[in-house]
Design a protein around this motif. Structure first.
Motif, PDB file in Angstrom:
ATOM      1  N   THR A  87     -39.035 -58.177 -25.665  1.00  0.00           N
ATOM      2  CA  THR A  87     -38.994 -59.640 -25.987  1.00  0.00           C
ATOM      3  C   THR A  87     -40.644 -59.957 -26.645  1.00  0.00           C
ATOM      4  N   GLY A  88     -41.526 -59.508 -25.564  1.00  0.00           N
ATOM      5  CA  GLY A  88     -43.078 -59.565 -26.060  1.00  0.00           C
ATOM      6  C   GLY A  88     -43.205 -59.217 -27.283  1.00  0.00           C
ATOM      7  N   MET A 155     -46.181 -69.902 -24.403  1.00  0.00           N
ATOM      8  CA  MET A 155     -47.557 -69.415 -24.086  1.00  0.00           C
ATOM      9  C   MET A 155     -47.965 -68.337 -25.139  1.00  0.00           C
ATOM     10  N   THR A 156     -47.270 -67.784 -25.825  1.00  0.00           N
ATOM     11  CA  THR A 156     -47.744 -66.612 -26.724  1.00  0.00           C
ATOM     12  C   THR A 156     -49.063 -66.910 -27.495  1.00  0.00           C
ATOM     13  N   ARG A 163     -58.990 -62.644 -23.568  1.00  0.00           N
ATOM     14  CA  ARG A 163     -59.545 -61.246 -23.522  1.00  0.00           C
ATOM     15  C   ARG A 163     -58.922 -60.697 -22.200  1.00  0.00           C
ATOM     16  N   TRP A 164     -58.798 -59.308 -22.552  1.00  0.00           N
ATOM     17  CA  TRP A 164     -58.122 -58.566 -21.017  1.00  0.00           C
ATOM     18  C   TRP A 164     -57.077 -59.381 -20.579  1.00  0.00           C
ATOM     19  N   ILE A 165     -56.112 -59.652 -21.392  1.00  0.00           N
ATOM     20  CA  ILE A 165     -55.046 -60.565 -21.076  1.00  0.00           C
ATOM     21  C   ILE A 165     -54.057 -59.628 -20.309  1.00  0.00           C
ATOM     22  N   LEU A 202     -46.660 -57.774 -26.247  1.00  0.00           N
ATOM     23  CA  LEU A 202     -47.275 -58.552 -27.110  1.00  0.00           C
ATOM     24  C   LEU A 202     -48.729 -57.743 -27.835  1.00  0.00           C
ATOM     25  N   VAL A 203     -49.171 -56.944 -26.801  1.00  0.00           N
ATOM     26  CA  VAL A 203     -50.626 -56.343 -27.323  1.00  0.00           C
ATOM     27  C   VAL A 203     -50.312 -54.904 -27.779  1.00  0.00           C
TER      28      VAL A 203
END
Length: 371
Positions: A87-88, A155-156, A163-165, A202-203
């Motif tokens: 999903t991300g 929230m995306t 940074r460093w999420i 996400l990343v």
């Protein structure tokens, strides 16, 4: 990976499959054609949903079988963490693509409101003949995932700017268990607990996922999933099921904060490893699963009603031996396929994905041009 799947919900039709919005101009002559869908990601959706269906149908069988009990824990190591991660991955382009961001309303929010109503009100009404107050912000049963998806996607844009999420999200997840009374409002307990998996989606980059398709990764994946079985057996003996649901505080599970953080840390490492293993072992080529994976929203929302009947009736008592357990698992896969089928999508699309053009306003830029 392909651009056409980046913004698609982990459950439901891709934006690329949806009909163009009214008033949308056709592609200019000579414009590059849309890229092909990635069949691997469609296959991943179907495989993960099949595990979700097994999970929800398995409850009545747990007390009668040690094997089914361990299998339940084994599935819970990865099935929701992997779903959240996918999903991300699909959510990244929502911040730059308005038409795909609109899908949050049309293919997540609206189905959530419809099926939240059915699941919350249906159980007490059908079983006890009584009505309860509608509470749309308190997700009923499996609706927690759609509620969490809404929050994660809102929230995306902010998560991507921190940074460093990823390490921060891990600390948030571990710390959430230390806080007693984190609200179930819009699934905030699981939103925060599963946050590292959404952030990883996400990343992570395409080239990282491509590594999972290589032979060494697949061999390692088999070893990981085999090794996860005895670990699941230990977890089934030592841990309550809510450790696997990621929805309770450490104190509510009768352990200290330090021990709770240690247990959740181990579960998180196992979840990352087994999720990657399942993705690695999912067939990458287009197959019968691919079209079904596109209808995963349908299978997710619909299977709960059938699981109710399976639990409420005595049908589950028939599954009481290893051959019948195998038949049970095959039946779960077959049911998943039926509920995700293109035929089911055509028949039930007005209910699950109703037209919402009347609800959505045009973008300000479009309004300005018309003015």
């Amino acid at each position: 990976m392909t651009d056409t799947t980046d913004a698609a919900p982990a459950l439901g039709r891709d934006t690329a499959d949806a009909a163009p919005a009214r008033g949308t101009a056709p592609s200019a002559p000579g414009a590059p054609a849309p890229r092909q869908r990635d069949a691997w990601l469609d296959n991943v959706r179907f495989v993960l949903l099949a595990f979700v269906v097994m999970d929800h149908f398995m409850w009545p069988l747990l007390s009668g079988s040690r094997t089914m009990h361990v299998l339940f824990y084994w599935i819970h190591l990865f099935h929701m963490p992997a779903f959240v991660m996918v999903t991300g991955f699909f959510s990244r382009s929502l911040v730059v693509n308005d038409s795909r961001a609109r899908g949050l309303v049309t293919r997540v929010l609206v189905p959530y409101l419809i099926f939240q109503t059915l699941y919350q009100l249906g159980d007490p009404l059908l079983r006890h003949g009584q009505m309860v107050r509608w509470a749309p912000l308190w997700p009923a049963w499996l609706m927690w995932f759609l509620a969490a998806m809404i929050v994660w996607r809102l929230m995306t844009p902010y998560l991507l700017r921190i940074r460093w999420i990823l390490p921060i999200s891990i600390l948030v997840s571990l710390g959430t268990g230390a806080i007693a009374g984190v609200s179930h409002l819009m699934s905030m307990d699981r939103v925060l607990s599963f946050l590292p998996f959404f952030v990883l989606g996400l990343v992570i980059r395409r080239e990282h996922l491509e590594v999972l398709r290589r032979l060494p990764a697949r061999v390692a994946a088999v070893a990981v999933l085999v090794a996860a079985w005895p670990v699941s057996a230990v977890a089934a003996d030592k841990l309550g099921v809510h450790w696997m649901f990621w929805d309770r505080s450490y104190a509510s599970m009768h352990t200290t904060t330090v021990k709770g953080i240690a247990i959740r840390s181990i579960l998180m490492v196992l979840a990352f490893a087994t999720s990657a293993a399942v993705l690695a072992l999912t067939p990458p080529a287009h197959s019968w699963m691919s079209a079904l994976g596109r209808g995963s929203l349908y299978g997710y929302l619909l299977h709960g009603f059938i699981a109710w009947g399976f639990k409420w009736t005595a049908v589950h008592a028939w599954f009481n031996s290893p051959p019948r357990y195998a038949l049970f698992l095959a039946g779960c896969v077959a049911l998943t396929a039926a509920l995700c089928s293109p035929w089911t999508q055509r028949v039930l699309r007005p209910v699950i994905e109703p037209r919402t053009d009347w609800l959505l306003r045009r973008r300000d830029a479009e309004v300005a041009v018309r003015a």
